[in-house]
Structures are given as structure tokens and as C-alpha cells.
Design a protein around this motif. Structure first.
Motif, mmCIF file in Angstrom:
data_model
loop_
_atom_site.group_PDB
_atom_site.id
_atom_site.type_symbol
_atom_site.label_atom_id
_atom_site.label_comp_id
_atom_site.label_asym_id
_atom_site.label_seq_id
_atom_site.Cartn_x
_atom_site.Cartn_y
_atom_site.Cartn_z
ATOM 1 N N ALA A 1 2.595 8.898 -4.178
ATOM 2 C CA ALA A 1 2.425 8.256 -2.871
ATOM 3 C C ALA A 1 3.689 7.508 -2.469
ATOM 4 C CB ALA A 1 1.231 7.313 -2.928
ATOM 5 N N THR B 1 0.842 -1.195 0.000
ATOM 6 C CA THR B 1 0.000 0.000 0.000
ATOM 7 C C THR B 1 0.875 1.242 0.000
ATOM 8 O OG1 THR B 1 -1.752 -1.152 1.190
ATOM 9 C CG2 THR B 1 -1.808 1.250 1.232
ATOM 10 N N TYR B 2 0.575 2.135 -0.910
ATOM 11 C CA TYR B 2 1.236 3.425 -1.011
ATOM 12 C C TYR B 2 0.233 4.489 -0.569
ATOM 13 C CZ TYR B 2 4.781 1.039 -3.789
ATOM 14 O OH TYR B 2 5.764 0.190 -4.215
ATOM 15 N N LYS B 3 0.677 5.440 0.245
ATOM 16 C CA LYS B 3 -0.223 6.475 0.770
ATOM 17 C C LYS B 3 0.262 7.849 0.344
ATOM 18 C CE LYS B 3 -1.681 3.727 4.660
ATOM 19 N NZ LYS B 3 -1.917 3.633 6.075
ATOM 20 N N ASN C 1 -4.821 12.499 1.148
ATOM 21 C CA ASN C 1 -4.737 11.423 2.138
ATOM 22 C C ASN C 1 -5.327 10.122 1.619
ATOM 23 O OD1 ASN C 1 -3.572 13.040 4.253
ATOM 24 N ND2 ASN C 1 -5.561 14.044 4.407
ATOM 25 N N GLY C 2 -5.012 9.789 0.390
ATOM 26 C CA GLY C 2 -5.534 8.569 -0.207
ATOM 27 C C GLY C 2 -4.529 7.447 -0.163
ATOM 28 N N SER C 3 -4.898 6.333 -0.796
ATOM 29 C CA SER C 3 -3.991 5.197 -0.856
ATOM 30 C C SER C 3 -4.228 4.401 -2.139
ATOM 31 C CB SER C 3 -4.176 4.293 0.361
ATOM 32 O OG SER C 3 -5.462 3.726 0.356
ATOM 33 N N ARG D 1 5.481 4.497 0.575
ATOM 34 C CA ARG D 1 5.227 3.395 1.507
ATOM 35 C C ARG D 1 5.966 3.663 2.796
ATOM 36 N NH1 ARG D 1 5.127 -2.490 -0.758
ATOM 37 N NH2 ARG D 1 6.769 -2.674 0.739
ATOM 38 N N SER E 1 -8.214 4.090 -3.022
ATOM 39 C CA SER E 1 -9.176 4.503 -1.996
ATOM 40 C C SER E 1 -10.141 5.515 -2.614
ATOM 41 C CB SER E 1 -8.432 5.150 -0.819
ATOM 42 O OG SER E 1 -7.768 6.342 -1.250
ATOM 43 N N PHE F 1 -3.452 0.361 -3.326
ATOM 44 C CA PHE F 1 -2.967 -0.983 -3.021
ATOM 45 C C PHE F 1 -2.513 -1.595 -4.337
ATOM 46 C CE2 PHE F 1 -3.689 -5.585 -2.216
ATOM 47 C CZ PHE F 1 -2.754 -5.728 -1.192
ATOM 48 N N ALA G 1 -1.358 9.569 -9.022
ATOM 49 C CA ALA G 1 -0.935 9.216 -7.672
ATOM 50 C C ALA G 1 0.489 9.712 -7.467
ATOM 51 C CB ALA G 1 -1.000 7.711 -7.447
#
Length: 105
Positions: free
Chosen positions: A103, A13-15, A32-34, A105, A51, A36, A101
Motif C-alpha cells: 500500500a 493511512t496507507y491504501k 482497495n483496502g487500507s 500514502r 480495513s 492505519f 499489505a
């Protein structure tokens, strides 16, 4: 004689910031998403589950670049996905829809 084949799968998961636009009324964006990310059995294709009700991207094919990076096959100036162990960068367009994205980890 029994042959054992081991398949190595990646999942993580990357945020961070994620967004999606469909060219119509749907425009989703959050810092503030993610995402997977899973490597599927083919070994070169990945699925991305987002997300915030952002539609998933499935079966995107990658090639290894250097020691620690995967870059989407067919990357162009308008579509680009890069994955490392610590970072996901994405700007992907298809059928008038756009996913992004940035993001970690």
C-alpha cells in the motif's frame, strides 16, 4: 523546575492491496483496502489497523534502516514489514495466520 517531555507519534493511512488468512475458513483479500499505522508511546512499536474486518496487529517492534525506512525487528524469510513515508510492504505470519499489505500514502 518543570521538565516538558514531547512524545512524537506517527499516524497515517496507507491504501492498496491487503489480505488476511487464518488457516481456516477466513480468507479476506482486496486491492482497495487500507491500513492505519500508528506509532505507540514506546517509540519503537507500531500498531496496524486494517480495513475489511481484518484483525489488527499491535505492538510490532521496528528499527530504523537508512534515512527513511523502518524494518520489523526479527524480520525473517517468512515475516517482513517495511514502512517508509510513502509505502507499506507487509508479509507477516503468526500462529497460522497471515497478513499482507502492499500500500501507499
Amino acid at each position: 523546575m518543570m521538565i516538558l517531555r514531547i512524545m512524537i507519534f506517527f499516524a497515517g493511512t496507507y491504501k492498496g492491496s491487503v489480505s488476511y488468512r487464518d488457516g481456516g475458513s477466513t480468507n479476506i483479500s482486496t486491492d482497495n483496502g487500507s491500513v492505519f499505522v500508528t506509532k505507540i508511546a514506546s517509540g519503537t512499536k507500531y500498531n496496524f489497523t486494517f480495513s475489511n474486518s481484518i484483525p489488527a496487529l499491535n505492538g510490532i517492534e521496528f528499527e530504523k534502516k537508512g534515512d527513511n525506512a523502518l524494518v520489523m525487528i526479527g524480520s525473517t524469510a517468512t515475516s517482513y514489514i517495511r514502512i517508509t513515508s510513502g509505502k507499506l510492504e507487509m508479509f507477516y505470519t503468526s500462529g497460522g495466520r497471515t497478513w499482507t499489505a502492499n500500500a501507499t500514502r
